[in-house]
Write an enzyme that holds these catalytic residues in place. Sequence first.
Site, PDB file in Angstrom:
ATOM      1  N   TYR A   1       0.840  -1.191   0.000  1.00 22.57           N
ATOM      2  CA  TYR A   1       0.000   0.000   0.000  1.00 22.57           C
ATOM      3  C   TYR A   1       0.879   1.246   0.000  1.00 22.57           C
ATOM      4  O   TYR A   1       1.562   1.558   0.989  1.00 22.57           O
ATOM      5  CB  TYR A   1      -0.920   0.009   1.211  1.00 22.57           C
ATOM      6  CG  TYR A   1      -1.909  -1.144   1.254  1.00 22.57           C
ATOM      7  CD1 TYR A   1      -2.077  -1.999   0.155  1.00 22.57           C
ATOM      8  CD2 TYR A   1      -2.672  -1.399   2.385  1.00 22.57           C
ATOM      9  CE1 TYR A   1      -2.974  -3.053   0.193  1.00 22.57           C
ATOM     10  CE2 TYR A   1      -3.580  -2.451   2.426  1.00 22.57           C
ATOM     11  CZ  TYR A   1      -3.722  -3.276   1.334  1.00 22.57           C
ATOM     12  OH  TYR A   1      -4.610  -4.321   1.369  1.00 22.57           O
ATOM     13  N   GLY A   2       0.877   1.938  -1.130  1.00 18.51           N
ATOM     14  CA  GLY A   2       1.721   3.121  -1.257  1.00 18.51           C
ATOM     15  C   GLY A   2       3.193   2.790  -1.239  1.00 18.51           C
ATOM     16  O   GLY A   2       4.014   3.638  -0.899  1.00 18.51           O
TER      17      GLY A   2
END
Length: 324
Positions: free
Chosen positions: A53-54
């Site tokens: 995530y990211g």
Amino acid sequence: MRTRRVGASGLQVSQLGLGTLTWGRDTPVAEAKALVRRFHEAGGTLVDTAPAYGNGVAEKIIGQLIHTDLQRSDLVIATKGGFGVKDGRRVVDTSRSALLDDLAASLRRLHTDHVDLWQVHAWGEAPIEETLEALDHAVRAGMARYVGVSNYVGWQTARAATWQEAVPGRTPLVSSQVEYSLLARRSEIEVIPALRSLGMGLFPWSPLGRGVLTGKYRGGVTPRGSRGAADHFSWFVEPYLEDKSRAITDAVAKAAEGLDLLPHQVALLWVRDAPGVTAPLLGPRTVEQLDELLGLDDVSLPAQITAALDDVSGGPNVGRTSTP
């Protein structure tokens, strides 16, 4: 916010979880921090993240928060391993070395010596016994308190959990994370019955049907700034914009109007109170969006509305009437 026990384990979490998929890309750092603060103020504890995530940014934000605004004990931190993006390609590697490397890197980004729940992000090509031994090692070493799986289908869930049950001393799997909403009920066929039989909890992701059940796409219009309008997310939303999904979305909107609720509140309540669910994982990008999903502890859908939504979205949920 009320809490729930994760399956048959001793782990307690808030009955709603905060997801971090968009952090570091669509959700700026300042807004992400504000989301956690507001979630904590409302009594939320479960924050779900992953190295993917990211590209690690989501974990870094959580790590900063638990050393500035919050105490480590304020949050139940769940992260994952075995999945990432390399050179623009999605890579699943559930080997022992890859998983333990992922966990070590997660702990560095989170600035903590342990996570409360560590999950295998996806089924991989490594032998399942090797994957599961990595989970055992993480718990023995104190790097993780509990372990689970994510995006496993029914037979994969049963095989992994049964392997852990076969020999005393192995760490039991306490949970699974799969997509579940009025637009995605496939898990009711095998996954949820398996979890129930195995004493495992369920964390549904995308309980709002990838945002479609908010009603923002009704009328065939894709709003500017929505996930459906983003090049990197349009593929994620498009499968739920066909005729059948529109009929379900219209039914949710009609129910919301009659109950004086918002469509996404109705969609969330349907998932939150469905049989076997521990905590739906919310994916708001703003505090305003999150606020609309909080404060529903004392709200539930009338049985007639639940049954009607069941019917329009695929038929009765057999779990509502099955014997415990």
